[in-house]
Each structure stands twice: as C-alpha cells, then as structure tokens.
Write an enzyme that holds these catalytic residues in place. Structure first.
Site, PDB file in Angstrom:
ATOM      1  N   CYS A 292       0.840  -1.199   0.000  1.00  0.00           N
ATOM      2  CA  CYS A 292       0.000   0.000   0.000  1.00  0.00           C
ATOM      3  C   CYS A 292       0.880   1.257   0.000  1.00  0.00           C
ATOM      4  CB  CYS A 292      -0.913   0.001   1.225  1.00  0.00           C
ATOM      5  SG  CYS A 292      -2.083   1.380   1.237  1.00  0.00           S
TER       6      CYS A 292
ATOM      7  N   ASP B 148       0.378   3.796   1.708  1.00  0.00           N
ATOM      8  CA  ASP B 148       0.334   4.371   3.063  1.00  0.00           C
ATOM      9  C   ASP B 148       1.743   4.657   3.594  1.00  0.00           C
ATOM     10  OD1 ASP B 148       0.113   4.533   6.003  1.00  0.00           O
ATOM     11  OD2 ASP B 148      -1.973   3.932   5.676  1.00  0.00           O
TER      12      ASP B 148
ATOM     13  N   ARG C 268       2.857   4.763   6.401  1.00  0.00           N
ATOM     14  CA  ARG C 268       3.254   3.973   7.572  1.00  0.00           C
ATOM     15  C   ARG C 268       3.733   2.576   7.213  1.00  0.00           C
ATOM     16  NH1 ARG C 268      -2.464   4.907  10.321  1.00  0.00           N
ATOM     17  NH2 ARG C 268      -2.969   4.479   8.148  1.00  0.00           N
TER      18      ARG C 268
ATOM     19  N   HIS D 110      -2.132  -4.145   4.879  1.00  0.00           N
ATOM     20  CA  HIS D 110      -1.975  -3.747   6.282  1.00  0.00           C
ATOM     21  C   HIS D 110      -3.339  -3.499   6.913  1.00  0.00           C
ATOM     22  CE1 HIS D 110      -2.655   0.726   5.898  1.00  0.00           C
ATOM     23  NE2 HIS D 110      -2.461   0.415   4.629  1.00  0.00           N
TER      24      HIS D 110
ATOM     25  N   CYS E  70      -6.136  -0.134   6.846  1.00  0.00           N
ATOM     26  CA  CYS E  70      -5.910   0.483   5.533  1.00  0.00           C
ATOM     27  C   CYS E  70      -7.059   1.455   5.197  1.00  0.00           C
ATOM     28  CB  CYS E  70      -5.804  -0.599   4.463  1.00  0.00           C
ATOM     29  SG  CYS E  70      -5.477   0.074   2.824  1.00  0.00           S
TER      30      CYS E  70
HETATM   31 CO    CO Z   1      -3.438   1.138   2.975  1.00  0.00          CO
END
Ligand code: CO
Length: 208
Positions: A42, A44, A46, A98, A101
């Site tokens: 992803c 993201d 993080r 994750h 998400c």
């Molecule tokens: Co995500």
C-alpha cells in the site's frame, strides 16, 4: 523552504552514515541491482517496504498503490511484475496489505470520494466475492478481515498474470506470498498464502 532543504540535509547525513559503515556500498550498488523480492504494498506512509523488513537499498523491488491492488489492466503494475520476473528474475513476489488500511475502509463506506472511487471499485468486488465471510461482523472486525481477504484476492491476481503464468510454465522458481502488516505493533503476519504453481493456486481456491 522552497527547495525542501531539510530533506537534502537528511539525505546527505543518511548517505554519509552508510559510506562511513561501508565505503564501497553505493559504488557496488550502482553497477547492478539483484533483489530477490518484488514487494507489492500500500502507498500508506506507515508501510515503507524496505524499512519494515529491515533491508537496505538494492534488496527489494517495489510497487505501491492505494490498498495494494493488482488489476489485470493496470499497465503500471503489470509492467513492474514483468520486469521483476523476467529481467531481474526475483524469486518471490510479496503482496503485503496492512490492517487499518484507509483505502479498504473507504471502499466499505458509501460516501463519494471522487476519482478514487473507480480504484476502490476493485475492493468492493472483493467484498462481493466474500459477502458470506464478512456478513454479521462489527465494522472494525469486518475492516480487518477485508484487509486480509483483499491480500488473498490480489495474490490470486498476481498468480493469474500472463507473466507469472508464463514463468511457471517455463519452470521458473517463483513464489507468490500474501502477508499483512500491523501498523499498531510493526509486526508482519503470514496469511498462509504461499503459491508456487498453478496446482497450488487451484487447491487454495477449492479449500476456501
Ligand atoms: Co493502505
């Protein structure tokens, strides 16, 4: 501030620290890359691929998009897979989702989000394919389970790409893995979805 000096300073400090520990690091890496892993994860912030498996530059070939989706008409992702498998000859393709998400969460809601709703449509398909499993769960549990089910679906999509099908047909040693990462504790969990052939893919589908 226009030039983001802060980031250039950090970059210099980072490169110097690596050179101090290993003076030939960048020179050796500039000659070739030979990663064993393709990471599909992803976008993201993080979930940074190299950092969470603690590997240095040169060890992981990476493709990231919102909610780690592998779509059969996405030339970007398909090109990454082809290059990784046929040119770099990676041994493992890891789809790592994750928990928590935002892309998955947005696909569970019925609000309009604009252009991205077209991308999230693919996750709504995953909801439809797995309606029975998701039924009756509280929102948070449904969210967690959908994050996992999405990884499993995307592993199947990777396996069904022409690139992976051709590689297996030609006897290549290539495994496709489904993992999920917790942004709450930094730990990756194996979703027991490791596929190394068409036979295994069919078996997994039957077992589900
Ligand atoms: Co995500």
């Amino acid at each position: 501030m226009k030039t983001l000096k802060y980031l250039f300073d950090r970059n210099l400090a980072w490169a110097n620290a690596i050179k101090e520990e290993n003076p030939g690091f960048f020179e050796a890496l500039s000659k070739q890359q030979d990663p064993e892993y393709l990471w599909i994860g992803c976008s993201d912030s993080r979930v940074p691929a190299n950092q969470i498996v603690n590997l240095p530059p040169g060890e992981v070939f990476v493709h990231r998009n919102i909610a780690n989706v592998v779509v059969h008409t996405d030339l970007n992702c398909l090109s990454v897979i082809q290059f990784a498998v046929e040119v770099i000859k990676v041994k493992h393709i890891i789809v790592c989702g994750h928990y928590g998400c935002g892309g998955i969460k947005a696909a569970m809601e019925n609000h309009e989000h604009g252009l991205i709703d077209n991308w999230l449509r693919h996750i709504k398909d995953v909801v439809r394919f797995n309606a029975e499993k998701l039924e009756g769960l509280e929102f948070d549990d449904r969210h967690d389970l959908l994050c996992e089910l999405n990884v499993i679906e995307q592993v199947a999509n990777v396996c069904n790409t022409t690139t992976v099908q051709r590689a297996w047909k030609n006897g290549a040693e290539l495994s496709v893995h489904g993992w999920i990462y917790s942004i709450r504790n930094g730990i990756i969990k194996d979703l027991d979805m490791c596929i190394t052939s068409n036979e295994q893919l069919t078996k997994k589908k039957v077992q589900e």
